[in-house]
Design a protein around this motif. Structure first.
Motif, PDB file in Angstrom:
ATOM      1  N   ARG A  33       0.856  -1.180   0.000  1.00  0.00           N
ATOM      2  CA  ARG A  33       0.000   0.000   0.000  1.00  0.00           C
ATOM      3  C   ARG A  33       0.897   1.236   0.000  1.00  0.00           C
ATOM      4  NH1 ARG A  33      -4.656  -2.322   0.546  1.00  0.00           N
ATOM      5  NH2 ARG A  33      -5.290  -3.659   2.231  1.00  0.00           N
ATOM      6  N   GLU A  34       0.572   2.142  -0.896  1.00  0.00           N
ATOM      7  CA  GLU A  34       1.340   3.370  -0.989  1.00  0.00           C
ATOM      8  C   GLU A  34       0.948   4.323   0.131  1.00  0.00           C
ATOM      9  OE1 GLU A  34       2.805   6.540  -4.347  1.00  0.00           O
ATOM     10  OE2 GLU A  34       1.054   5.319  -4.778  1.00  0.00           O
ATOM     11  N   ALA A  35       1.944   4.968   0.684  1.00  0.00           N
ATOM     12  CA  ALA A  35       1.711   5.963   1.730  1.00  0.00           C
ATOM     13  C   ALA A  35       1.054   7.204   1.119  1.00  0.00           C
ATOM     14  CB  ALA A  35       3.024   6.345   2.390  1.00  0.00           C
ATOM     15  N   GLU A  36       0.462   8.004   1.967  1.00  0.00           N
ATOM     16  CA  GLU A  36      -0.120   9.261   1.495  1.00  0.00           C
ATOM     17  C   GLU A  36       1.011  10.134   0.960  1.00  0.00           C
ATOM     18  OE1 GLU A  36      -2.586  13.120   3.170  1.00  0.00           O
ATOM     19  OE2 GLU A  36      -2.517  11.279   4.359  1.00  0.00           O
ATOM     20  N   VAL A  37       0.790  10.720  -0.181  1.00  0.00           N
ATOM     21  CA  VAL A  37       1.825  11.521  -0.841  1.00  0.00           C
ATOM     22  C   VAL A  37       1.577  12.996  -0.561  1.00  0.00           C
ATOM     23  CG1 VAL A  37       2.850  12.139  -3.059  1.00  0.00           C
ATOM     24  CG2 VAL A  37       2.121   9.789  -2.633  1.00  0.00           C
ATOM     25  N   VAL A  70      12.565   9.266   1.378  1.00  0.00           N
ATOM     26  CA  VAL A  70      12.553   7.808   1.307  1.00  0.00           C
ATOM     27  C   VAL A  70      11.406   7.359   2.194  1.00  0.00           C
ATOM     28  CG1 VAL A  70      13.853   5.688   1.707  1.00  0.00           C
ATOM     29  CG2 VAL A  70      15.046   7.738   0.925  1.00  0.00           C
ATOM     30  N   GLY A  71      10.318   6.922   1.574  1.00  0.00           N
ATOM     31  CA  GLY A  71       9.117   6.583   2.312  1.00  0.00           C
ATOM     32  C   GLY A  71       9.157   5.205   2.939  1.00  0.00           C
ATOM     33  N   GLY A  72       8.389   5.048   4.004  1.00  0.00           N
ATOM     34  CA  GLY A  72       8.245   3.755   4.641  1.00  0.00           C
ATOM     35  C   GLY A  72       7.576   2.739   3.735  1.00  0.00           C
ATOM     36  N   ASP A  73       6.968   3.215   2.647  1.00  0.00           N
ATOM     37  CA  ASP A  73       6.326   2.326   1.671  1.00  0.00           C
ATOM     38  C   ASP A  73       7.309   1.855   0.606  1.00  0.00           C
ATOM     39  OD1 ASP A  73       6.660   4.764   0.398  1.00  0.00           O
ATOM     40  OD2 ASP A  73       4.570   4.963  -0.224  1.00  0.00           O
ATOM     41  N   VAL A 150      17.825   3.139  -1.189  1.00  0.00           N
ATOM     42  CA  VAL A 150      18.719   3.842  -0.270  1.00  0.00           C
ATOM     43  C   VAL A 150      18.014   3.958   1.078  1.00  0.00           C
ATOM     44  CG1 VAL A 150      20.009   5.127  -2.026  1.00  0.00           C
ATOM     45  CG2 VAL A 150      17.873   6.079  -1.120  1.00  0.00           C
ATOM     46  N   ARG A 151      18.788   4.040   2.143  1.00  0.00           N
ATOM     47  CA  ARG A 151      18.190   4.063   3.479  1.00  0.00           C
ATOM     48  C   ARG A 151      17.635   5.427   3.866  1.00  0.00           C
ATOM     49  NH1 ARG A 151      22.853   1.076   3.710  1.00  0.00           N
ATOM     50  NH2 ARG A 151      23.989   2.909   4.380  1.00  0.00           N
ATOM     51  N   THR A 152      18.302   6.477   3.396  1.00  0.00           N
ATOM     52  CA  THR A 152      17.917   7.828   3.812  1.00  0.00           C
ATOM     53  C   THR A 152      18.010   8.797   2.638  1.00  0.00           C
ATOM     54  OG1 THR A 152      20.184   8.470   4.381  1.00  0.00           O
ATOM     55  CG2 THR A 152      18.859   7.418   6.137  1.00  0.00           C
ATOM     56  N   PRO A 153      17.329   9.937   2.749  1.00  0.00           N
ATOM     57  CA  PRO A 153      17.499  10.969   1.715  1.00  0.00           C
ATOM     58  C   PRO A 153      18.953  11.434   1.613  1.00  0.00           C
ATOM     59  CG  PRO A 153      15.552  11.426   3.032  1.00  0.00           C
ATOM     60  CD  PRO A 153      16.277  10.287   3.709  1.00  0.00           C
TER      61      PRO A 153
END
Length: 171
Positions: A33-37, A70-73, A150-153
């Motif tokens: 499920r995609e996170a809210e953008v 970098v989203g949790g999704d 990648v883990r982080t921005p």
């Protein structure tokens, strides 16, 4: 002394193994499920950072480092600017799903500094072909080295600063 029946013992072991296997693999598949953008502010072109796409590319490609998330999704989201040799500019807010090698355009920038949301909500496969290679370059070289997000921005920004992700470099 009576010896156990080898056939019965083997049957019981096979039965126990199949019960374990069916319980271990009968779990419901995880549905992505995609996170809210949330759309970022439309950046100034001066804040964008160029990245290498191909020696054959005539357009210039830039990403706004401040817009990278970098989203949790499992989606890397960013603002992309494409400049043509004639001076035309196209700015979009996009996302890349590393796990499925897909991309999506969420919105296009308007002249007034607002976003025009895309009517197309589909995810498209990223193909490494000369036209529109910018998505393959972002996937392969900056945001999803080896197909892993990648883990982080900051890791993505570092890859942009260095001209590619360090894990892709051959020493």
């Amino acid at each position: 002394m009576k010896r156990p029946n080898i056939f019965c013992l083997g049957f019981l072991l096979a039965l126990a193994g199949s019960a374990w296997a069916s319980s271990a693999f009968d779990e419901e598949p995880v549905i992505w499920r995609e996170a809210e953008v949330v759309f970022p502010a439309v950046p100034a072109a001066e804040s964008m950072q160029a990245f290498f796409v191909s020696a054959a590319a005539s357009n210039r490609f830039l990403v706004d480092p401040a817009s990278i998330t970098v989203g949790g999704d499992g989606v890397v989201r960013y603002v992309l600017l494409v400049e043509t040799p004639g001076g035309a500019r196209n700015m979009t807010f996009e996302g890349i799903r590393c796990s499925s090698r897909e991309k999506r355009i969420y919105a296009s920038a308007r002249r007034d500094g607002s976003w025009s949301p895309s009517r197309n909500e589909a995810w498209d496969k990223i193909r490494d072909i000369a036209p529109n290679r910018q998505h393959a370059a972002l996937f392969l070289d900056y945001f999803c080295p080896g197909g892993v997000i990648v883990r982080t921005p900051d890791e993505a920004r570092d890859a942009l600063n260095k001209g590619g992700h360090p894990s892709n470099k051959m020493w």
